[in-house]
Design an enzyme around this catalytic site. Structure first.
Site, short mmCIF file in Angstrom:
data_model
loop_
_atom_site.label_atom_id
_atom_site.label_comp_id
_atom_site.label_asym_id
_atom_site.label_seq_id
_atom_site.Cartn_x
_atom_site.Cartn_y
_atom_site.Cartn_z
N HIS A 63 0.93 -1.20 0.07
CA HIS A 63 0.12 0.01 -0.06
C HIS A 63 0.85 1.19 0.05
CE1 HIS A 63 0.98 -0.69 4.12
NE2 HIS A 63 0.26 0.31 4.69
N HIS A 65 1.14 3.89 2.00
CA HIS A 65 1.65 4.74 3.25
C HIS A 65 2.99 4.84 3.39
CE1 HIS A 65 -2.43 3.84 5.93
NE2 HIS A 65 -2.32 5.03 5.15
N ASP A 67 5.31 4.80 5.30
CA ASP A 67 6.30 3.98 6.04
C ASP A 67 6.65 2.67 5.02
OD1 ASP A 67 3.80 3.17 6.59
OD2 ASP A 67 4.40 2.01 8.26
N HIS A 68 5.80 2.45 4.08
CA HIS A 68 6.12 1.39 3.04
C HIS A 68 6.57 1.81 1.65
CE1 HIS A 68 3.91 -1.60 5.43
NE2 HIS A 68 3.63 -0.53 5.98
N HIS A 141 -7.61 -1.99 5.33
CA HIS A 141 -6.74 -0.86 5.82
C HIS A 141 -6.93 0.58 5.68
CE1 HIS A 141 -3.01 0.42 8.09
NE2 HIS A 141 -2.46 0.91 7.01
N ASP A 212 -0.55 -4.06 5.59
CA ASP A 212 -1.19 -3.76 7.00
C ASP A 212 -3.04 -4.07 6.85
OD1 ASP A 212 1.20 -2.95 7.52
OD2 ASP A 212 0.83 -0.80 7.66
N HIS A 270 6.14 -5.70 11.40
CA HIS A 270 5.59 -4.38 11.52
C HIS A 270 5.07 -3.92 12.92
CE1 HIS A 270 2.32 -1.02 10.60
NE2 HIS A 270 3.19 -0.85 9.58
#
Length: 309
Positions: A63, A65, A67-68, A141, A212, A270
């Site tokens: 996805h 976001h 942090d990814h 998510h 996530d 995670h």
């Protein structure tokens, strides 16, 4: 086949955990590395491993976001500086190409290799060749988040070399014919049925890596009979309400998926930065109440994925 965890943290980098990135190392299988997510600092993490960026063949984003994905522009640029010339395929939700091309355009980055974007607009098979099949399903998510299932084709059984040698059959092109299962006539007139000299096929391995998500039935479907399930574990079991609010999972929800899917091994990742060493033992113990074959990943943990005996 190995999994190497380049980052195992959630949200923001911490001293003891970088944000999410996982390398599926297929060096023996296809001399390549597949990356799943690429959080900030991933290329720095790679410097502490034997992974060569030019060996990265595909990147799968669960996805969008930060942090990814925030490590992508830097890694893509460095792959070019470090001699990468082979195409790089990037799979991800709608918006993946816009994010990367915008970052490269504004920074005036020139690459020595082509990028190929495969944006996911439906569930199902994303990639398939003679060795591997990769499929995906949408998770829960808040934004589009996907889980990936990597299925390896079955391996042909090994040639029974000792038995052939005992019959006086020496290595050479004839071994290839026998391994194909052909019936071969030897120079002395004997006939050899190749099928009798090839062992049982080895079942291909299955790896499931989820983005996530809250607990979801698609997670179970993607993980069915997997050798390894990598599942996020952002919250402890008594924080289920918070996990639901923030579209994440608890330790025991991840373990429930593993149990229902009948996987062989569960790896939790995670992990929130607020959990330190002692807390990690608690996270594992909570999951083990439901599913015993579990481990909490840490940065640079390498998991060999062996064939089933």
């Amino acid at each position: 086949m190995e999994l190497e965890f380049l980052g195992t943290g959630a949200g923001v980098p911490a001293k003891h955990r970088n944000v999410t990135s996982i390398a599926l190392k297929l060096l023996d299988e296809r001399n390549a590395v597949w990356l799943f997510d690429c959080g900030e600092g991933t290329q720095m993490q790679i410097l502490h491993t034997t992974i060569r960026p030019r060996k990265i063949e595909k990147i799968f984003l669960t996805h969008l976001h930060g942090d990814h994905i925030f490590g992508l522009p830097g890694l893509i640029s460095s792959r070019s500086f470090q001699g990468g010339t082979e195409p790089l395929e990037i799979y991800g939700p709608t918006g993946t190409e816009e994010f990367i091309r915008t970052a490269l355009k504004i920074s005036r980055t020139r690459l020595s290799y082509p990028l190929k974007f495969i944006e996911i607009d439906q569930e199902g098979i994303l990639f398939k060749d003679k060795q591997f099949e990769v499929s995906c399903k949408k998770l829960d998510h808040g934004i589009d988040s996907y889980g990936y299932r990597v299925v390896e084709a079955d391996h042909q059984g090994e040639l029974k070399v000792e038995e052939l040698s005992a019959l006086g059959i020496q290595p050479g092109p004839i071994y290839g014919q026998i391994k194909r299962g052909d019936t071969v006539t030897l120079p002395d007139g004997r006939e050899v049925d190749g099928r009798q000299f090839v062992g049982q096929p080895k079942k291909g391995r299955i790896v499931t890596i989820l983005g996530d998500t809250r607990y979801h039935s698609h997670s179970v479907e993607l993980a069915r009979d997997a050798d390894v399930l990598v599942h996020e574990s952002t919250f402890k079991k008594d924080e289920e309400k918070m996990a639901r609010t923030y579209y994440h999972s608890t330790t025991q929800q991840a373990a429930k998926v593993a149990k229902e899917a009948q996987v062989k091994q569960l790896i939790l990742t995670h992990i929130s930065a607020r959990y330190l060493a002692k807390d990690v033992l608690d996270l594992r113990a909570e999951a083990e109440e439901i599913f015993p074959q579990v481990r909490v990943a840490k940065d640079f943990y390498v998991l060999p994925i062996h064939f089933e005996e």
